[in-house]
Every structure is written in structure tokens, then in C-alpha cells.
Design a protein around this motif. Structure first.
Motif, PDB file in Angstrom:
ATOM      1  N   ILE A 384       9.407   4.604  -5.992  1.00 51.12           N
ATOM      2  CA  ILE A 384      10.306   3.484  -6.266  1.00 51.12           C
ATOM      3  C   ILE A 384      11.102   3.709  -7.552  1.00 51.12           C
ATOM      4  O   ILE A 384      12.094   3.022  -7.811  1.00 51.12           O
ATOM      5  CB  ILE A 384       9.490   2.166  -6.363  1.00 51.12           C
ATOM      6  CG1 ILE A 384      10.401   0.924  -6.346  1.00 51.12           C
ATOM      7  CG2 ILE A 384       8.614   2.174  -7.597  1.00 51.12           C
ATOM      8  CD1 ILE A 384      11.110   0.695  -5.038  1.00 51.12           C
ATOM      9  N   TYR A 407       9.830  -0.936   0.931  1.00 47.77           N
ATOM     10  CA  TYR A 407       8.918  -0.402  -0.081  1.00 47.77           C
ATOM     11  C   TYR A 407       7.505  -0.364   0.490  1.00 47.77           C
ATOM     12  O   TYR A 407       6.912  -1.408   0.775  1.00 47.77           O
ATOM     13  CB  TYR A 407       8.982  -1.292  -1.331  1.00 47.77           C
ATOM     14  CG  TYR A 407       8.178  -0.831  -2.509  1.00 47.77           C
ATOM     15  CD1 TYR A 407       7.605   0.433  -2.580  1.00 47.77           C
ATOM     16  CD2 TYR A 407       7.988  -1.690  -3.596  1.00 47.77           C
ATOM     17  CE1 TYR A 407       6.880   0.839  -3.685  1.00 47.77           C
ATOM     18  CE2 TYR A 407       7.268  -1.297  -4.717  1.00 47.77           C
ATOM     19  CZ  TYR A 407       6.708  -0.033  -4.758  1.00 47.77           C
ATOM     20  OH  TYR A 407       5.998   0.369  -5.851  1.00 47.77           O
ATOM     21  N   THR A 409       3.478   0.645   0.237  1.00 50.94           N
ATOM     22  CA  THR A 409       2.364   0.920  -0.674  1.00 50.94           C
ATOM     23  C   THR A 409       1.047   0.834   0.094  1.00 50.94           C
ATOM     24  O   THR A 409       0.998   0.298   1.206  1.00 50.94           O
ATOM     25  CB  THR A 409       2.315  -0.069  -1.843  1.00 50.94           C
ATOM     26  OG1 THR A 409       2.100  -1.398  -1.330  1.00 50.94           O
ATOM     27  CG2 THR A 409       3.605  -0.042  -2.645  1.00 50.94           C
ATOM     28  N   GLN A 412      -1.664  -4.254  -2.405  1.00 49.82           N
ATOM     29  CA  GLN A 412      -0.866  -5.149  -3.245  1.00 49.82           C
ATOM     30  C   GLN A 412      -0.796  -4.644  -4.686  1.00 49.82           C
ATOM     31  O   GLN A 412       0.237  -4.753  -5.354  1.00 49.82           O
ATOM     32  CB  GLN A 412      -1.476  -6.559  -3.236  1.00 49.82           C
ATOM     33  CG  GLN A 412      -1.526  -7.232  -1.878  1.00 49.82           C
ATOM     34  CD  GLN A 412      -0.138  -7.571  -1.355  1.00 49.82           C
ATOM     35  OE1 GLN A 412       0.789  -7.826  -2.130  1.00 49.82           O
ATOM     36  NE2 GLN A 412       0.014  -7.551  -0.044  1.00 49.82           N
ATOM     37  N   ILE A 415       2.083  -2.177  -5.859  1.00 47.68           N
ATOM     38  CA  ILE A 415       3.494  -2.554  -5.906  1.00 47.68           C
ATOM     39  C   ILE A 415       3.966  -2.580  -7.364  1.00 47.68           C
ATOM     40  O   ILE A 415       3.432  -3.320  -8.191  1.00 47.68           O
ATOM     41  CB  ILE A 415       3.726  -3.930  -5.252  1.00 47.68           C
ATOM     42  CG1 ILE A 415       3.343  -3.877  -3.769  1.00 47.68           C
ATOM     43  CG2 ILE A 415       5.187  -4.358  -5.410  1.00 47.68           C
ATOM     44  CD1 ILE A 415       3.424  -5.216  -3.063  1.00 47.68           C
ATOM     45  N   ARG A 418       7.959  -5.395  -9.630  1.00 46.40           N
ATOM     46  CA  ARG A 418       8.201  -6.650  -8.907  1.00 46.40           C
ATOM     47  C   ARG A 418       9.314  -7.456  -9.573  1.00 46.40           C
ATOM     48  O   ARG A 418      10.094  -8.128  -8.892  1.00 46.40           O
ATOM     49  CB  ARG A 418       6.921  -7.493  -8.859  1.00 46.40           C
ATOM     50  CG  ARG A 418       5.820  -6.943  -7.959  1.00 46.40           C
ATOM     51  CD  ARG A 418       4.601  -7.854  -8.034  1.00 46.40           C
ATOM     52  NE  ARG A 418       3.452  -7.353  -7.304  1.00 46.40           N
ATOM     53  CZ  ARG A 418       3.132  -7.683  -6.055  1.00 46.40           C
ATOM     54  NH1 ARG A 418       3.906  -8.531  -5.398  1.00 46.40           N
ATOM     55  NH2 ARG A 418       2.054  -7.195  -5.480  1.00 46.40           N
ATOM     56  N   THR A 432      14.071  -6.985  -0.529  1.00 47.29           N
ATOM     57  CA  THR A 432      13.047  -5.952  -0.413  1.00 47.29           C
ATOM     58  C   THR A 432      12.014  -6.383   0.611  1.00 47.29           C
ATOM     59  O   THR A 432      11.487  -7.493   0.557  1.00 47.29           O
ATOM     60  CB  THR A 432      12.344  -5.708  -1.768  1.00 47.29           C
ATOM     61  OG1 THR A 432      13.293  -5.237  -2.721  1.00 47.29           O
ATOM     62  CG2 THR A 432      11.228  -4.684  -1.627  1.00 47.29           C
ATOM     63  N   TYR A 434       8.342  -5.425   2.069  1.00 47.46           N
ATOM     64  CA  TYR A 434       7.162  -4.676   1.676  1.00 47.46           C
ATOM     65  C   TYR A 434       6.349  -4.274   2.904  1.00 47.46           C
ATOM     66  O   TYR A 434       6.024  -5.114   3.745  1.00 47.46           O
ATOM     67  CB  TYR A 434       6.290  -5.508   0.739  1.00 47.46           C
ATOM     68  CG  TYR A 434       6.962  -5.855  -0.569  1.00 47.46           C
ATOM     69  CD1 TYR A 434       6.921  -4.980  -1.651  1.00 47.46           C
ATOM     70  CD2 TYR A 434       7.655  -7.064  -0.726  1.00 47.46           C
ATOM     71  CE1 TYR A 434       7.539  -5.300  -2.853  1.00 47.46           C
ATOM     72  CE2 TYR A 434       8.274  -7.381  -1.926  1.00 47.46           C
ATOM     73  CZ  TYR A 434       8.216  -6.490  -2.985  1.00 47.46           C
ATOM     74  OH  TYR A 434       8.842  -6.804  -4.168  1.00 47.46           O
ATOM     75  N   VAL A 436       2.737  -2.918   3.521  1.00 50.13           N
ATOM     76  CA  VAL A 436       1.472  -2.741   2.808  1.00 50.13           C
ATOM     77  C   VAL A 436       0.410  -2.303   3.811  1.00 50.13           C
ATOM     78  O   VAL A 436       0.106  -3.018   4.765  1.00 50.13           O
ATOM     79  CB  VAL A 436       1.053  -4.033   2.090  1.00 50.13           C
ATOM     80  CG1 VAL A 436      -0.260  -3.820   1.334  1.00 50.13           C
ATOM     81  CG2 VAL A 436       2.153  -4.489   1.135  1.00 50.13           C
ATOM     82  N   ALA A 440      -2.019  -6.623   3.693  1.00 43.23           N
ATOM     83  CA  ALA A 440      -0.697  -7.246   3.729  1.00 43.23           C
ATOM     84  C   ALA A 440      -0.840  -8.759   3.844  1.00 43.23           C
ATOM     85  O   ALA A 440      -1.713  -9.269   4.544  1.00 43.23           O
ATOM     86  CB  ALA A 440       0.104  -6.703   4.910  1.00 43.23           C
ATOM     87  N   GLN A 444       4.853  -9.874   4.647  1.00 44.20           N
ATOM     88  CA  GLN A 444       4.844  -8.426   4.470  1.00 44.20           C
ATOM     89  C   GLN A 444       4.525  -7.733   5.790  1.00 44.20           C
ATOM     90  O   GLN A 444       3.915  -8.317   6.680  1.00 44.20           O
ATOM     91  CB  GLN A 444       3.813  -8.019   3.409  1.00 44.20           C
ATOM     92  CG  GLN A 444       4.126  -8.538   2.017  1.00 44.20           C
ATOM     93  CD  GLN A 444       3.046  -8.157   1.007  1.00 44.20           C
ATOM     94  OE1 GLN A 444       1.909  -7.846   1.363  1.00 44.20           O
ATOM     95  NE2 GLN A 444       3.400  -8.201  -0.272  1.00 44.20           N
TER      96      GLN A 444
END
Length: 501
Positions: A384, A407, A409, A412, A415, A418, A432, A434, A436, A440, A444
Motif C-alpha cells: 500500500i 486493498y 490484507t 484487520q 490494514i 486507514r 477503498t 478491503y 480481508v 472480515a 469488507q
């Protein structure tokens, strides 16, 4: 097979790869000397190698202390081994030959400090050493490593690995192509000249080892190609100015002058101000620079630390500048792992007031000049960081662009940034999404970035230019997925460092 090679290359810095390549070449040459496949005395070759290593090491230590810069042992050994492979081996009783080898070695190392502007050396060190030895002592380099057909397979195999690691096929191909065209255009008999040039000349060794040296070459595409073309033209043995004929090393030095005239200038000594944790295991090191660093958002720097004890990854790394050109400080974002390298351990132990050396500003992983182009940022983990630079730049300039960020990852806690991502959404309308993999939450995407997520978040994905940054395996996988989805190769940009971070 290709994946195995890539995994091997991933765990070596560029400097270590070149060092190992030269060690294998030299070791093989010594073995071939014993069975008369290389026409040199093995004792003389071993003695010359010891001589170059010793002279280069001592000179580097001395100049590093005088100029107060961190010594890079990999670079010293590389220069010494190159000299051993291109200078004629000398016997223990050859005093004039010994003096010439020491002279070339000391000048090769000293050129990094003496012929430097803003603490960045201008010329390829080995080229300086052999050029001065030829001009002042009448002891020219013979480039014997390139003239032996038995060593040619190793030259090729190792050279291909270097080009693959550096992703500099355009540089090497341009140089070889221009050199061959120029040689053939100035030759009388094409067949013999072509065979001799490819099989028993320094052309390939020069291209793979000398030309690609990163600190004196160019990193942006078109200047890099011009750099290679200039050197390729001057490399041809029949090119001359009056009675002055170019040698390979003089052609390279001329190219180095061109590279300096059009490339980024100087080396920075940055002072650590503070460290901020951005995610689990990820930290931003915020440095103060003695002068304003002019760069484009998304570019990277080569960072050098003085290490008491290095490992097989050396004491240099390439990292994206995580800060924006609009910010005063220089921000370096790093992810730490349980088995971190010696470089990262030293970085992690830095305290405010400590310094690090930065140079070789480069990279074309930057925003397009046309602000209307639709963009997709695909980031994985610490990948990132270049997007943090770009988004902060757009926020500070209040510049709205059609950007979507994906993004990915593991959790959590992974990340980062933020605050910047949230600010970009509020002020610029840049959303954005996410992905995850574990844990998640609502809103997300559970799992990794994939084709389904791209389609869900960007129905117009075929109209977008994709920027991908993250672990190499993720970058390669996403690139293949996008190609399978019909995205044009020209619309996929991947973040790239010529070394393992």
C-alpha cells in the motif's frame, strides 16, 4: 522450472546475485586453467584475484572512513572480481604487473568517492580503474573472460538471471543490437566478425555485468534505452574520433556522463525524526532531509545502512518513498517479519538522530499525466506504500481523479494508513474496498483480491489502468487474472524493485 528460478532470485539482492555469478565464473575459470581450457596460469589468476580483493577492500575501508559513508562490501567484492576477470593475470614476480593491478583496483574504488557529485559516483568503478591503467600505465584490460568459448555458457546463463532479476531486457537488447549493427556496418566480412563478436569478445559479459550496474545507469525507460544505444554505438571497435579509438570501458564512461546529465542527482543523508506504527508489524520511519527531495509519488529510493555484520542480502535495499512530494519529511514504510534480514534488524534498532543514506531515486510506478484516466489501485499488505504516497499527493493538491482502491490484507490488524484512505474517500471521493482473508467484517470482502471483487467494484474495469503493488506472488497472480479477464497488458503496471526488500 521458471517459478523455481523466480523463487531463487526473489531471495537474493541484485548485488548478491552478481557477486555469486562472478564467483562462479572465476572459480570455473580457475578450474579450466588447470586443464588448459583457459590459457592462463592458475596460480597467476589466483594471485591476481587475491590482489584485487585486498586492494579494493583496503581502499574502500580507507575512503569510507575519510568520507564518513557506510562501506558496501558486496560492491567492493564485485568490483574486485570484475577486475580479476578482465585484467590479464600477473605472476608473483611481475612487479610492474602487480603495480598495475593495484593501481586499477585503488582507482576503481576511489572513483566512487572522488568522481562523485552529491555523494553519488558518476562512473562505473571497474571501468575507471581499467581505463586509467590503460591510459597512464599502458596496461589495458584484455577482457579475457569474454574471449573464452568454454566460459561462454556460464556468461550467458548467469547473465540471463541478472537480466531477469533486474528486468532490464530493454537495456541489454538495445545495447547488443546497436553494437552489432554498428560493428557490422563498419566491418568488411560480416560472417567472421559476427561470430567473433558474439563468441569471443567482451560484448555479452560487458552487457550483463558492466552495463547493468544500477548506480551509474538510468532507470526510466526511454533515457535508459538512449543510454544503451550510445554505449552500443561507441562499443564498436572501429568507432573513433580522429586517431582516438574507443574501448569498452571508455564507451561505458561516456555513457555514464550521459546518464548523469539526464538522471537524478546526488545521495541524501537522512536523519531519523520518529517512528510510527502503521499496522501489525509495519512501521513508518520518518526522516528529515538536508534538502528538498524532488520525486514523483510512487517512486523508490535505494537505502543504505552501515552494518557491522551483513547477511546474504547485503546492506542496501530498495523501498518506495511512502511520503508525498508535498510533504517535508521523507517517509519509509517497512514490514517486519520474525526472521528479518540484518538490514531490517539494524533499521528497526535505529533511534531518532540516527542517519541512513538514500540514493538512486527511480521508478515509473507513478500517476499518469492525464488526470481523466480511470485507475485501479490493487495493494497487498505493505504494498500500500506507493498508493499512500499518491493519495496524500492528490489530497494535498485537492486533485480529484477516477480512482478505485482494492486493498488486501490477512487480518484487520494488517490494514495500514486507514487515516489517508479515509481522507481520500471524504475529500476526493476515492473509495477503498478491503479484502480481508481472516476476520472480515461487514462491508469488507472475505478473502483475497480476485476477479470477482474486481468485477463487483469496477463494472468498467476494462476502461481502467491497473496499478498492482505487494508481495511478488500476489502481483504475478493478479496480473494473470487481469489478463484472463481481458485487460490489456499496456493497462497493467506493477511495482518493481531491482532487489529484495
Amino acid at each position: 522450472m521458471i517459478n523455481a528460478v523466480d523463487r531463487f532470485l526473489d531471495h537474493l539482492t541484485m548485488y548478491r546475485l552478481v557477486l555469486y555469478y562472478l564467483m562462479v565464473l572465476l572459480g570455473t575459470a580457475l578450474a579450466f586453467c588447470l586443464v588448459k581450457l583457459v590459457p592462463h596460469d592458475p596460480l597467476a589468476l589466483a594471485f591476481t584475484t587475491t590482489l584485487t580483493l585486498t586492494a579494493c577492500w583496503v581502499a574502500n575501508k580507507a575512503f569510507a572512513l575519510i568520507f564518513e559513508v557506510p562501506a558496501n562490501n558486496d560492491s567492493v567484492y564485485i568490483t574486485a572480481l570484475i577486475l580479476a576477470l578482465i585484467l590479464d593475470p600477473v605472476a608473483v614476480t611481475d612487479l610492474s604487473g602487480i603495480g598495475a593491478v593495484i593501481f586499477a583496483s585503488v582507482w576503481a574504488i576511489s572513483s566512487k568517492f572522488i568522481f562523485a557529485v552529491g555523494r553519488k559516483h558518476l562512473f562505473n568503478p571497474a571501468a575507471v580503474g581499467v581505463a586509467l591503467s590503460a591510459l597512464l600505465l599502458d596496461k589495458p584490460a584484455t577482457w579475457w573472460v569474454g574471449g573464452n568459448s568454454w566460459l561462454l555458457p556460464l556468461v550467458l546463463i548467469g547473465g540471463i538471471l541478472i537480466v531477469r532479476k533486474l528486468r532490464r531486457l530493454d537495456l541489454v537488447a538495445t545495447f547488443v543490437g546497436v553494437a552489432l549493427v554498428t560493428i557490422l556496418a563498419t566491418a568488411a566480412q560480416y560472417g567472421d566478425v559476427l561470430q567473433e563478436t558474439l563468441g569471443s569478445s567482451p560484448l555479452l559479459f560487458f552487457a550483463f555485468v558492466m552495463l547493468t550496474e544500477p548506480l551509474t545507469a538510468l532507470t526510466t525507460r526511454w533515457p535508459r534505452i538512449a543510454f544503451a544505444a550510445i554505449i552500443g554505438f561507441l562499443f564498436a571497435p572501429n568507432i573513433h574520433i580522429g586517431s582516438f579509438y574507443f574501448t569498452p570501458e571508455l564507451a561505458l564512461l561516456a555513457g555514464n556522463l550521459f546518464a548523469y546529465s539526464v538522471g537524478p542527482k546526488g545521495r541524501f543523508v537522512l536523519t531519523l525524526e520518529r517512528i510510527e506504527q502503521t499496522a501489525a508489524g509495519s512501521y513508518d520511519f520518518i526522516f528529515r532531509s538536508p534538502r528538498k527531495l524532488a520525486f514523483q509519488a510512487g517512486q523508490y529510493l535505494e537505502w543504505t545502512l552501515g552494518l557491522d555484520r551483513s547477511d546474504n542480502r547485503g546492506n542496501r535495499r530498495y523501498f518506495t518513498v511512502a511520503s508525498s512530494p508535498t510533504e517535508q519529511s521523507v517517509r519509509l514504510g517497512v514490514r517486519f517479519y520474525p526472521q528479518s534480514s540484518a538490514f531490517k534488524r539494524a533499521l528497526g534498532s535505529m533511534k531518532p538522530g540516527a542517519t541512513i543514506h538514500a540514493s538512486q531515486l527511480a521508478g515509473d510506478f507513478t500517476l499518469p499525466s492525464d488526470p481523466s484516466i480511470k485507475i485501479a489501485f490493487l495493494a497487498g499488505g505493505i504494498g500500500i506504500t506507493p498508493f499512500r504516497s499518491m493519495l496524500q499527493y492528490l489530497i494535498d493538491r485537492e486533485e480529484v481523479r477516477p480512482i478505485v482502491v482494492l486493498y488486501g490484507t490477512e487480518s484487520q490488524d494488517d490494514i495500514a494508513y486507514r487515516d489517508i484512505l479515509g481522507c481520500a474517500r471524504r475529500e476526493l471521493g476515492i473509495t477503498t474496498f478491503y479484502a480481508v482473508a481472516k476476520g472480515a467484517v461487514r462491508g469488507q470482502y472475505p478473502g483475497y483480491i480476485d476477479a470477482r471483487l474486481v468485477r463487483l467494484t469496477m463494472p468498467d474495469y476494462l476502461e481502467r489502468t491497473f496499478y498492482i503493488s505487494g508481495p511478488q506472488a500476489m502481483v504475478k497472480a493478479l496480473r494473470q487474472k487481469l489478463l484472463a479477464m481481458g485487460v490489456s497488458r499496456s493497462k497493467i503496471k506493477v511495482d518493481y524493485f531491482p532487489g529484495f526488500a
